[in-house]
Design a protein around this motif. Structure first.
Motif, PDB file in Angstrom:
ATOM      1  N   LYS A  97       0.487  -1.721   0.263  1.00 20.76           N
ATOM      2  CA  LYS A  97       0.204  -0.132  -0.170  1.00 20.76           C
ATOM      3  C   LYS A  97       0.624   1.382   0.100  1.00 20.76           C
ATOM      4  O   LYS A  97       2.115   1.321   0.140  1.00 20.76           O
ATOM      5  N   VAL A  98       0.455   2.481  -0.063  1.00 19.19           N
ATOM      6  CA  VAL A  98       1.152   3.615  -0.324  1.00 19.19           C
ATOM      7  C   VAL A  98       1.612   4.033   0.922  1.00 19.19           C
ATOM      8  O   VAL A  98       2.786   4.540   1.235  1.00 19.19           O
ATOM      9  N   SER A  99       1.064   3.800   2.111  1.00 23.51           N
ATOM     10  CA  SER A  99       2.061   3.582   3.478  1.00 23.51           C
ATOM     11  C   SER A  99       2.835   2.837   3.581  1.00 23.51           C
ATOM     12  O   SER A  99       3.832   3.175   4.207  1.00 23.51           O
ATOM     13  N   GLN A 104       9.671  -2.126   2.604  1.00 26.09           N
ATOM     14  CA  GLN A 104       8.666  -3.327   2.211  1.00 26.09           C
ATOM     15  C   GLN A 104       8.307  -4.002   1.475  1.00 26.09           C
ATOM     16  O   GLN A 104       7.952  -4.745   1.496  1.00 26.09           O
ATOM     17  N   MET A 105       7.805  -2.870   0.530  1.00 24.46           N
ATOM     18  CA  MET A 105       7.589  -3.000  -1.125  1.00 24.46           C
ATOM     19  C   MET A 105       8.901  -4.208  -1.551  1.00 24.46           C
ATOM     20  O   MET A 105       8.348  -4.899  -2.190  1.00 24.46           O
ATOM     21  N   VAL A 106      10.067  -4.103  -1.270  1.00 21.45           N
ATOM     22  CA  VAL A 106      10.899  -4.347  -1.612  1.00 21.45           C
ATOM     23  C   VAL A 106      10.224  -6.199  -1.831  1.00 21.45           C
ATOM     24  O   VAL A 106      10.311  -7.208  -2.093  1.00 21.45           O
ATOM     25  N   GLU A 107      10.404  -6.675  -0.110  1.00 21.64           N
ATOM     26  CA  GLU A 107      10.431  -7.422   0.735  1.00 21.64           C
ATOM     27  C   GLU A 107       9.152  -8.030   0.455  1.00 21.64           C
ATOM     28  O   GLU A 107       9.580  -9.670   0.023  1.00 21.64           O
ATOM     29  N   THR A 137      -1.482   1.424  -8.810  1.00 20.54           N
ATOM     30  CA  THR A 137      -2.912   1.612  -9.283  1.00 20.54           C
ATOM     31  C   THR A 137      -4.438   1.690 -10.672  1.00 20.54           C
ATOM     32  O   THR A 137      -4.050   0.739 -11.931  1.00 20.54           O
ATOM     33  N   MET A 138      -3.099   2.905 -11.081  1.00 22.21           N
ATOM     34  CA  MET A 138      -4.168   3.472 -12.483  1.00 22.21           C
ATOM     35  C   MET A 138      -2.222   4.168 -12.584  1.00 22.21           C
ATOM     36  O   MET A 138      -2.780   5.722 -13.057  1.00 22.21           O
ATOM     37  N   SER A 139      -1.163   3.712 -12.740  1.00 20.88           N
ATOM     38  CA  SER A 139      -0.140   3.991 -13.500  1.00 20.88           C
ATOM     39  C   SER A 139       0.240   3.928 -14.818  1.00 20.88           C
ATOM     40  O   SER A 139      -0.235   1.879 -14.410  1.00 20.88           O
ATOM     41  N   PRO A 140       1.293   3.310 -15.002  1.00 24.42           N
ATOM     42  CA  PRO A 140       1.778   2.909 -16.294  1.00 24.42           C
ATOM     43  C   PRO A 140       2.578   2.327 -15.641  1.00 24.42           C
ATOM     44  O   PRO A 140       3.050   2.016 -14.611  1.00 24.42           O
ATOM     45  N   GLY A 141       2.928   1.074 -16.147  1.00 23.53           N
ATOM     46  CA  GLY A 141       4.053  -0.024 -15.963  1.00 23.53           C
ATOM     47  C   GLY A 141       5.213  -0.117 -15.822  1.00 23.53           C
ATOM     48  O   GLY A 141       5.432   1.290 -16.986  1.00 23.53           O
TER      49      GLY A 141
END
Length: 151
Positions: A97-99, A104-107, A137-141
């Motif tokens: 999530k954005v928070s 954490q995102m990498v893990e 959610t609403m962005s290019p990959g």
């Protein structure tokens, strides 16, 4: 009532039935996962048009329709994620999530990719993961080099 108390003890953020059904009918969908019991699915089924497109509809295959609601709440709170595979073999999931902090995102991404590799059938030949793209959610990959991901 027993299941509600157990769910609350397991860490559920919202516990109830009729008041939340009315809130959802009014447009409230500020939840990540909805967990319910099979006996309640008749009432929840009426919310299919609201919950379905958002991916919030409880489903026995994903473990969100169960008699042991407290166990399901604990699993979700510990970080259990579900992923979907479409007919083209593309895997869709949320890794954060954005928070979340960047680490954490990498893990989460690393753990998810390792899980996918472990789930590879022994009969699968050739390149198993051809490409990886990350997006909000609403962005290019954004393309991630699949060879750079250490298993």
């Amino acid at each position: 009532p027993d299941a509600e108390a157990a769910a609350k003890a397991a860490g559920a953020d919202y516990v109830g039935l009729d008041e939340y059904i009315n809130k959802i009918k009014g447009g409230w969908t500020d939840v990540d996962v909805i967990i319910t019991q099979p006996a309640i699915m008749g009432k929840i089924g009426a919310l299919g048009r609201i919950l379905g497109p958002r991916g919030l509809m409880p489903n026995p295959k994903s473990g969100t329709v169960t008699m042991d609601v407290a166990k399901a709440v604990e699993e979700v709170k510990k970080g259990k994620i579900d992923f979907k595979v479409d007919k083209n073999g593309i895997v869709h999931t949320s890794i954060g999530k954005v928070s979340f902090a960047p680490q954490q995102m990498v893990e989460n991404a690393r753990e998810f990719i390792n899980t996918l590799i472990k789930l590879k059938p022994a009969t699968a030949k050739g390149t198993y993961i051809k490409s990886i793209y990350l997006s909000s959610t609403m962005s290019p990959g954004i393309k991630v080099d699949a060879k750079s991901v250490d298993a």
